[in-house]
Design a protein around this motif. Sequence first.
Motif, PDB file in Angstrom:
ATOM      1  N   PHE A   1      -0.677  10.625 -13.284  1.00  0.00           N
ATOM      2  CA  PHE A   1      -1.292  11.474 -12.380  1.00  0.00           C
ATOM      3  C   PHE A   1      -0.563  12.255 -11.615  1.00  0.00           C
ATOM      4  O   PHE A   1       0.671  11.977 -11.449  1.00  0.00           O
TER       5      PHE A   1
ATOM      6  N   ARG B   1      -5.638  21.029  -2.687  1.00  0.00           N
ATOM      7  CA  ARG B   1      -5.900  19.191  -3.460  1.00  0.00           C
ATOM      8  C   ARG B   1      -4.666  18.505  -3.257  1.00  0.00           C
ATOM      9  O   ARG B   1      -4.583  17.470  -2.960  1.00  0.00           O
TER      10      ARG B   1
ATOM     11  N   ARG C   1       1.189   5.006   0.273  1.00  0.00           N
ATOM     12  CA  ARG C   1       0.410   6.135   0.734  1.00  0.00           C
ATOM     13  C   ARG C   1       1.429   7.750   0.579  1.00  0.00           C
ATOM     14  O   ARG C   1       2.572   7.610   0.899  1.00  0.00           O
TER      15      ARG C   1
ATOM     16  N   ILE D   1       0.786  -1.055   0.027  1.00  0.00           N
ATOM     17  CA  ILE D   1       0.009  -0.022  -0.062  1.00  0.00           C
ATOM     18  C   ILE D   1       1.024   1.369  -0.103  1.00  0.00           C
ATOM     19  O   ILE D   1       1.639   1.365   0.929  1.00  0.00           O
TER      20      ILE D   1
ATOM     21  N   ARG E   1      -0.894  13.400  -4.693  1.00  0.00           N
ATOM     22  CA  ARG E   1      -1.416  14.218  -4.026  1.00  0.00           C
ATOM     23  C   ARG E   1      -1.578  13.683  -2.573  1.00  0.00           C
ATOM     24  O   ARG E   1      -1.795  12.429  -2.461  1.00  0.00           O
ATOM     25  N   GLU E   2      -1.419  14.583  -1.268  1.00  0.00           N
ATOM     26  CA  GLU E   2      -1.361  14.124  -0.208  1.00  0.00           C
ATOM     27  C   GLU E   2      -2.948  13.271   0.027  1.00  0.00           C
ATOM     28  O   GLU E   2      -3.950  13.728  -0.341  1.00  0.00           O
ATOM     29  N   GLY E   3      -2.886  12.220   0.751  1.00  0.00           N
ATOM     30  CA  GLY E   3      -4.070  11.522   1.251  1.00  0.00           C
ATOM     31  C   GLY E   3      -4.442  10.409   0.145  1.00  0.00           C
ATOM     32  O   GLY E   3      -5.318   9.941   0.428  1.00  0.00           O
ATOM     33  N   LEU E   4      -3.653  10.329  -0.773  1.00  0.00           N
ATOM     34  CA  LEU E   4      -3.919   9.261  -1.751  1.00  0.00           C
ATOM     35  C   LEU E   4      -3.302   7.959  -1.061  1.00  0.00           C
ATOM     36  O   LEU E   4      -1.998   8.144  -0.910  1.00  0.00           O
ATOM     37  N   ALA E   5      -3.850   6.872  -1.552  1.00  0.00           N
ATOM     38  CA  ALA E   5      -3.114   5.589  -1.102  1.00  0.00           C
ATOM     39  C   ALA E   5      -3.646   4.754  -2.294  1.00  0.00           C
ATOM     40  O   ALA E   5      -4.754   4.407  -2.660  1.00  0.00           O
ATOM     41  N   LEU E   6      -2.498   3.945  -2.739  1.00  0.00           N
ATOM     42  CA  LEU E   6      -2.687   2.912  -3.905  1.00  0.00           C
ATOM     43  C   LEU E   6      -2.488   1.468  -3.341  1.00  0.00           C
ATOM     44  O   LEU E   6      -1.324   1.210  -2.524  1.00  0.00           O
ATOM     45  N   LYS E   7      -3.105   0.519  -3.649  1.00  0.00           N
ATOM     46  CA  LYS E   7      -2.855  -0.883  -3.419  1.00  0.00           C
ATOM     47  C   LYS E   7      -2.329  -1.552  -4.520  1.00  0.00           C
ATOM     48  O   LYS E   7      -3.022  -1.609  -5.550  1.00  0.00           O
TER      49      LYS E   7
ATOM     50  N   HIS F   1     -11.732  15.818  -2.434  1.00  0.00           N
ATOM     51  CA  HIS F   1     -11.678  17.270  -2.660  1.00  0.00           C
ATOM     52  C   HIS F   1     -12.978  17.660  -3.701  1.00  0.00           C
ATOM     53  O   HIS F   1     -13.266  16.730  -4.586  1.00  0.00           O
TER      54      HIS F   1
ATOM     55  N   VAL G   1      -7.747   7.313 -11.374  1.00  0.00           N
ATOM     56  CA  VAL G   1      -6.627   6.440 -10.756  1.00  0.00           C
ATOM     57  C   VAL G   1      -7.600   5.596  -9.710  1.00  0.00           C
ATOM     58  O   VAL G   1      -8.259   5.771  -8.761  1.00  0.00           O
ATOM     59  N   ARG G   2      -6.997   4.018  -9.693  1.00  0.00           N
ATOM     60  CA  ARG G   2      -7.598   3.096  -8.800  1.00  0.00           C
ATOM     61  C   ARG G   2      -6.931   3.114  -7.678  1.00  0.00           C
ATOM     62  O   ARG G   2      -5.612   3.430  -7.473  1.00  0.00           O
ATOM     63  N   VAL G   3      -7.628   3.680  -6.502  1.00  0.00           N
ATOM     64  CA  VAL G   3      -7.261   3.901  -5.206  1.00  0.00           C
ATOM     65  C   VAL G   3      -7.565   2.826  -4.170  1.00  0.00           C
ATOM     66  O   VAL G   3      -8.587   1.953  -4.247  1.00  0.00           O
ATOM     67  N   HIS G   4      -6.842   2.855  -3.285  1.00  0.00           N
ATOM     68  CA  HIS G   4      -7.126   1.985  -2.068  1.00  0.00           C
ATOM     69  C   HIS G   4      -8.005   2.990  -1.060  1.00  0.00           C
ATOM     70  O   HIS G   4      -8.971   2.502  -0.505  1.00  0.00           O
ATOM     71  N   SER G   5      -7.367   4.100  -0.902  1.00  0.00           N
ATOM     72  CA  SER G   5      -8.047   5.199  -0.239  1.00  0.00           C
ATOM     73  C   SER G   5      -7.777   6.527  -0.624  1.00  0.00           C
ATOM     74  O   SER G   5      -6.725   6.791  -1.245  1.00  0.00           O
ATOM     75  N   ALA G   6      -8.688   7.608  -0.392  1.00  0.00           N
ATOM     76  CA  ALA G   6      -8.171   8.865  -0.691  1.00  0.00           C
ATOM     77  C   ALA G   6      -8.961  10.147   0.145  1.00  0.00           C
ATOM     78  O   ALA G   6     -10.284   9.905   0.344  1.00  0.00           O
ATOM     79  N   VAL G   7      -8.202  11.056   0.377  1.00  0.00           N
ATOM     80  CA  VAL G   7      -9.229  12.027   0.906  1.00  0.00           C
ATOM     81  C   VAL G   7      -9.582  12.931  -0.194  1.00  0.00           C
ATOM     82  O   VAL G   7      -8.971  13.348  -1.131  1.00  0.00           O
TER      83      VAL G   7
ATOM     84  N   LEU H   1      -0.559   5.339 -17.214  1.00  0.00           N
ATOM     85  CA  LEU H   1      -1.587   6.414 -16.692  1.00  0.00           C
ATOM     86  C   LEU H   1      -0.657   7.212 -15.619  1.00  0.00           C
ATOM     87  O   LEU H   1       0.029   6.889 -14.785  1.00  0.00           O
TER      88      LEU H   1
END
Lengths: 296, 126
Positions: free
Chosen positions: A285, A25, A8, A6, A288-294, B107, B99-105, A283
């Motif tokens: 992009f 953002r 982050r 993960i 940005r803060e607060g984004l997490a990818l698995k 906006h 974008v495929r995400v696990h989690s995101a804040v 892809l």
Amino acid sequence: MSSPAIVRFWGTRGSIPTPGHKTRRYGGNTSCVEIEVGDRSFICDGGTGLRELGLDLLQRGRSKLEAHLFFSHMHWDHIQGFPFFVPAYAPNNDLYVYETAPGEDRVQRLLHGQMRSEYFPVSFADLGARVEGRSFIDGVLDLDGVTVRCLEQNHPGRSFAYSFEIGATKIVYATDSELDFLLENPEEVERDPEVLRRLPSSVVGFVEGADLLIADGQYTDAEYPKKRGWGHARSNTVADLALQAGVKQCAVFHHDPMHSDDLVDDKIARAKERLERAGSGCLVFGAREGLALKLG
Amino acid sequence: MSNSRSEPDIDSTIAGDVSIVDSHRGARKEPLLEQLRGPGSPRKLALLPTETVIGRGTQATIQIESALLSRRHVALRRNGPDVTLVDLDSQNGVYVNGVRVHSAVLHEGDTVQVGDVVLLFREAAG
């Protein structure tokens, strides 16, 4: 079978923290990315985003933290969060900090240095966690199923990229790198910025096949001539690196402190168009803060 | 003499400038999702004070009848003014702005896609 990773984003801004409504953002904290694998955290850089990561780690309910810290280099915006990393004060935790070659002490020396009383009220010696220095050997490390490699980049005062291989998943963290200094066809690119910006095989090979490339793309093409030699890349050049290396996803990172969210959007849109014109499936992009990818 | 300071008709005085009109209309106290595509659209979906789960199952707070959604697909968790989206190990994933995400804040203006459902996130104003 290895655990998924993960990724982050805790800090994506370059150079200096930039809080404010214009940067909400993408965020204003400086460089910090966490790769969580099972109950271990691999942390890339200790910019101001590291403070938020520390607070989040406390809430994850781990009885003991095992964190591995990799610093691209020791400029302020990459180390300033370390004294505010709360888990470093807890006796139960183990932190490992990595030098890029045996015999080097740059990372530990400067982490200690920024906590001298002239700079900060709490000294490094007062940290409760066990902090152990370790080194890459011949540019590679095997950490219980996670293979980490390092590569020196082009940046004033030296900087390093890191790749993390977790099973079949590859993640590359490559910030503070002036890719444009390394171009193999600089005159051609100068005449026609649309032409593919060819990068050396050492760089392309390091990034080759990454599932995720996190790369410094601080500048637009228009800005770069005035910033030459400052150690950062054009986002369009990062797009070309992603194309040449067959990267699946590319997170443009280390956003310029002068860039509002709208300007970052514009920078990313141009990189996206560039990859689409080249027929790439990558892809791209904006990190940005607060984004997490698995991944994996 | 008429009172020139009377309340203007926003729509007629600044018609065409959608962002300004929206800023007046959109003084939302609570964040919400606008469902733009998928079963049930178009509609506005309110978020609960703590957690809202979207999925096709009966345990979801917002149930959407789509075979492309997992029973409990995605959660939207509020923490003060922040809304964080979390993929609940869904089969088809959660995409934020592609974008495929696990989690995101989230906006203002973020596009969230789950299966064939497209949502626009509108944050609370002010």
